[in-house]
Scaffold this active site. Structure first.
Site, PDB file in Angstrom:
ATOM      1  N   ASP A  47      -1.074   3.002  51.501  1.00 35.70           N
ATOM      2  CA  ASP A  47      -0.701   4.235  52.183  1.00 35.70           C
ATOM      3  C   ASP A  47      -1.082   5.477  51.363  1.00 35.70           C
ATOM      4  O   ASP A  47      -0.651   5.645  50.225  1.00 35.70           O
ATOM      5  CB  ASP A  47       0.825   4.246  52.460  1.00 35.70           C
ATOM      6  CG  ASP A  47       1.186   5.141  53.627  1.00 35.70           C
ATOM      7  OD1 ASP A  47       0.269   5.635  54.300  1.00 35.70           O
ATOM      8  OD2 ASP A  47       2.388   5.344  53.870  1.00 35.70           O
TER       9      ASP A  47
ATOM     10  N   LYS B  19       6.295   3.029  57.857  1.00 33.20           N
ATOM     11  CA  LYS B  19       6.131   4.310  57.168  1.00 33.20           C
ATOM     12  C   LYS B  19       7.394   4.670  56.398  1.00 33.20           C
ATOM     13  O   LYS B  19       7.354   5.174  55.284  1.00 33.20           O
ATOM     14  CB  LYS B  19       5.809   5.385  58.216  1.00 33.20           C
ATOM     15  CG  LYS B  19       5.139   6.625  57.724  1.00 33.20           C
ATOM     16  CD  LYS B  19       3.848   6.403  56.975  1.00 33.20           C
ATOM     17  CE  LYS B  19       2.712   7.239  57.427  1.00 33.20           C
ATOM     18  NZ  LYS B  19       1.451   6.985  56.773  1.00 33.20           N
TER      19      LYS B  19
ATOM     20  N   LYS C 241       0.606  18.936  60.332  1.00 30.83           N
ATOM     21  CA  LYS C 241       1.893  18.268  60.102  1.00 30.83           C
ATOM     22  C   LYS C 241       2.866  19.211  59.421  1.00 30.83           C
ATOM     23  O   LYS C 241       2.496  19.985  58.553  1.00 30.83           O
ATOM     24  CB  LYS C 241       1.670  17.028  59.238  1.00 30.83           C
ATOM     25  CG  LYS C 241       2.947  16.294  58.938  1.00 30.83           C
ATOM     26  CD  LYS C 241       2.735  14.829  58.733  1.00 30.83           C
ATOM     27  CE  LYS C 241       2.561  14.491  57.281  1.00 30.83           C
ATOM     28  NZ  LYS C 241       2.179  13.101  57.127  1.00 30.83           N
TER      29      LYS C 241
ATOM     30  N   LYS D 113       1.091   6.113  48.367  1.00 33.91           N
ATOM     31  CA  LYS D 113       2.529   6.348  48.533  1.00 33.91           C
ATOM     32  C   LYS D 113       3.350   5.188  47.975  1.00 33.91           C
ATOM     33  O   LYS D 113       4.394   5.403  47.395  1.00 33.91           O
ATOM     34  CB  LYS D 113       2.839   6.459  50.033  1.00 33.91           C
ATOM     35  CG  LYS D 113       3.141   7.857  50.496  1.00 33.91           C
ATOM     36  CD  LYS D 113       3.918   7.870  51.780  1.00 33.91           C
ATOM     37  CE  LYS D 113       3.087   7.978  53.031  1.00 33.91           C
ATOM     38  NZ  LYS D 113       2.302   9.147  53.238  1.00 33.91           N
TER      39      LYS D 113
END
Ligand code: NAD
Length: 529
Positions: A312, A361, A413, A485
């Site tokens: 990620d 996520k 975003k 991530k």
């Protein structure tokens, strides 16, 4: 040409008996200094250690391909268009004036590393990171890949609505030359039902072994057609739901291979691509949060000595979190809660509006403060051995993550974070962050960094104490953590989430490969007479 896209033929040269340059290799001796700690009755006995290593880097950068799964998505199409803009020197008009293409946001292309001090001026000298060792230039990457949507790449760029119209207009003919993405595997159970309408470009049938062989053949053909030395296979397709880890199905290398042979329903498309890349001996990187790397895939990579990395992309909110959480905890301040809200309106957001994909996520975003908390048991109570529930895990700040799909904001975003902390003698501090960013323009330079680093790391070999031959690095490329991530690390070793520590690791490693020791901010010469 913008400096971040410029070609600089001269790499730095280290003059030392520890560093040897030949036409083929850079070979450097390196002393890895650490410390062994024995803990007994609350006392720590520390013994400094020194382990000798040598690194050997192949100097010739091979011709490199980047095959993306999800090529026609926002990230895939934006990466292709921006590389082509750089390659063909396309500048475009915006309402601010003329914009030049560049690689801003890429650690490797747009940041520098301190290599030492100029003796006459005592000034620090910084060089672009990409100058420390030979690395592939992004403009030289040969681009290709798969998508379940068959839209040609110029149209995919238009659909993404990321780039300025004047850039799209000029880069369109170059994008059109990329043609359509290769058909891909589509197992509807793994991504949101709202993606079904895109799936018009799928490899027929339901036999997963046939699919695996199809993908492997795609990689081989791409490599042969473009005469490539190396292909990086990169998942930038939709976030999948987590795969269940089932003993006998995906827990060992042989079981994963057998499950593919039997078309077991828990083998996800991303796992299938990872296995294909591993068996082809090409690096595979997972830019999305799902557990592509089930235990059996990691053991398969170990067995095949094939490189993997992920998970990620760490682009906006989590990147900041891995800085802020460390700053607070290292400052001796105690975060009590971290509350993170996101909304976005691109296709990624649409897919994440389904619960199982959101869950992937959420997991990926949630673990990012764990190591900082574990490192400071002055502030947070340690786990209580034998206890149940919360006490067994030790004290931890409350941490929530919310993601909502708001089509109107498109690729822009918004991330809102509140850090609520305990300060001196019962006081409280609240930090609020509002982070608004064009999602795909933050993420695509990370894809580049990951691909460029992965290619480099296939050319670096090491020799430890007592070893006679140079050997490749361990297959899980944890040096890619800075861009991830939820970094994948060697099983049994600690995950480092702190952005500063991740960068130091990378910087120290690149320097070690040319025989430069340490990454010290000790700067002794500035502390002594
Ligand atoms: P996107 O939805 O625009 O693109 C994904 C593409 O993957 C689509 O074109 C879709 O058709 C394709 N796809 C889906 N399943 C596929 C399959 N099995 N095989 C081949 N193609 C398939 O999304 P995006 O914004 O480009 O993001 C891509 C991924 O990167 C997502 O998983 C996202 O969560 C992850 N990510 C993005 C960011 C960011 O900031 N943009 C950050 C971190 C992670």
């Amino acid at each position: 040409v913008h400096p971040t896209a410029a070609r600089r033929p001269n790499y730095i040269t280290v003059q030392s008996e520890n560093t040897v340059y030949t036409d083929d290799h850079i070979t450097a001796k390196y002393l890895d200094r650490g410390a062994d700690v024995m803990v007994s009755d609350g006392q720590f006995t520390v013994t400094p250690t020194v382990k000798p290593y040598a690194f050997q880097t192949t100097r010739k950068v091979g011709k490199t391909g980047l095959m993306m799964i999800g090529l026609g998505g926002n990230n895939g199409s934006t990466l292709c268009a921006t590389i082509l803009a750089n390659k063909h020197h396309i500048s475009w008009h915006t309402k601010e004036g003329i914009q030049q293409p560049n690689y801003i946001g890429s650690l490797l292309r747009a940041s520098t590393v301190r290599i030492g001090t100029e003796p006459s001026t005592s000034k620090e000298v910084h060089v672009p990171i990409s100058d420390v060792l030979p690395m592939v230039h992004p403009n030289d990457l040969v681009l290709g890949g798969w998508d379940i949507s068959g839209l040609p790449m110029d149209k995919a760029m238009e659909r993404a609505k990321v780039l300025d119209y004047d850039l799209q207009r000029q880069v369109k003919p170059h994008m059109a030359l990329l043609g359509c993405p290769l058909p891909s595997v589509y197992y509807p159970d793994f991504i949101a039902a709202n993606q079904e309408a895109r799936a018009d470009n799928v490899i027929p049938g339901t036999d997963k072994q046939v699919h695996l062989e199809h993908i492997r053949a795609d990689i081989r053909h791409f490599k042969a057609e473009h005469e490539l030395d190396r292909v990086i296979v990169f998942w930038t397709a939709n976030t999948e739901r987590y795969s269940d880890i089932i003993p006998g199905v995906n827990d060992t290398a042989n079981n994963v291979l057998a499950s593919i042979m039997n078309s077991h329903p828990e083998v996800s498309p991303s796992t299938l691509f990872a296995v294909a890349a591993i068996l082809e001996g090409e690096p595979f990187i997972n830019g999305a949060p799902q557990n592509t790397f089930v235990p059996g895939v990691i053991t398969l990579a170990e067995r095949e000595k094939s490189f993997i990395g992920g998970d990620d992309l760490k682009s906006g909110q989590t990147k900041l979190k891995s800085v802020l959480a460390e700053f607070l905890v290292n400052a001796g301040i105690k975060p009590l809660s971290i509350a993170s809200y996101n909304h976005l309106g691109n296709n990624d957001g649409h897919n994440l509006s389904a619960e199982p994909q959101f869950k992937s996520k959420e997991i990926s975003k949630s673990s990012v403060v764990d190591d900082m908390v574990d490192a400071n048991r002055l502030l947070y109570k340690p786990p209580v051995p034998g206890a149940k529930g919360k006490a067994a895990k030790g004290e931890h700040p409350d941490h929530i993550v919310v993601i909502k799909y708001v089509p109107a904001v498109g690729d822009s975003k918004r991330a809102i974070d509140e850090y609520y902390s305990e300060i001196f003698c019962g006081g409280r501090q609240t930090i609020n962050i509002f982070n608004e960013c064009e999602d795909s323009l933050l993420a695509t330079p990370l894809i580049l960094d990951l691909a460029i680093l992965a290619e480099l790391l296939t050319r670096v070999k090491y020799r430890g104490e007592g070893q006679t031959d140079f050997a490749p690095l361990y297959p899980v490329l944890s040096l890619l953590s800075y861009m991830c991530k939820a970094p994948l690390v060697k099983p049994g070793t600690d995950v480092v989430n702190s952005l500063g520590r991740q960068r130091n690791a990378l910087e120290s490693f690149l320097k070690a490969c040319v025989g430069l020791e340490g990454n010290s901010d000790l700067l002794l010469e500035t502390r002594v007479w």
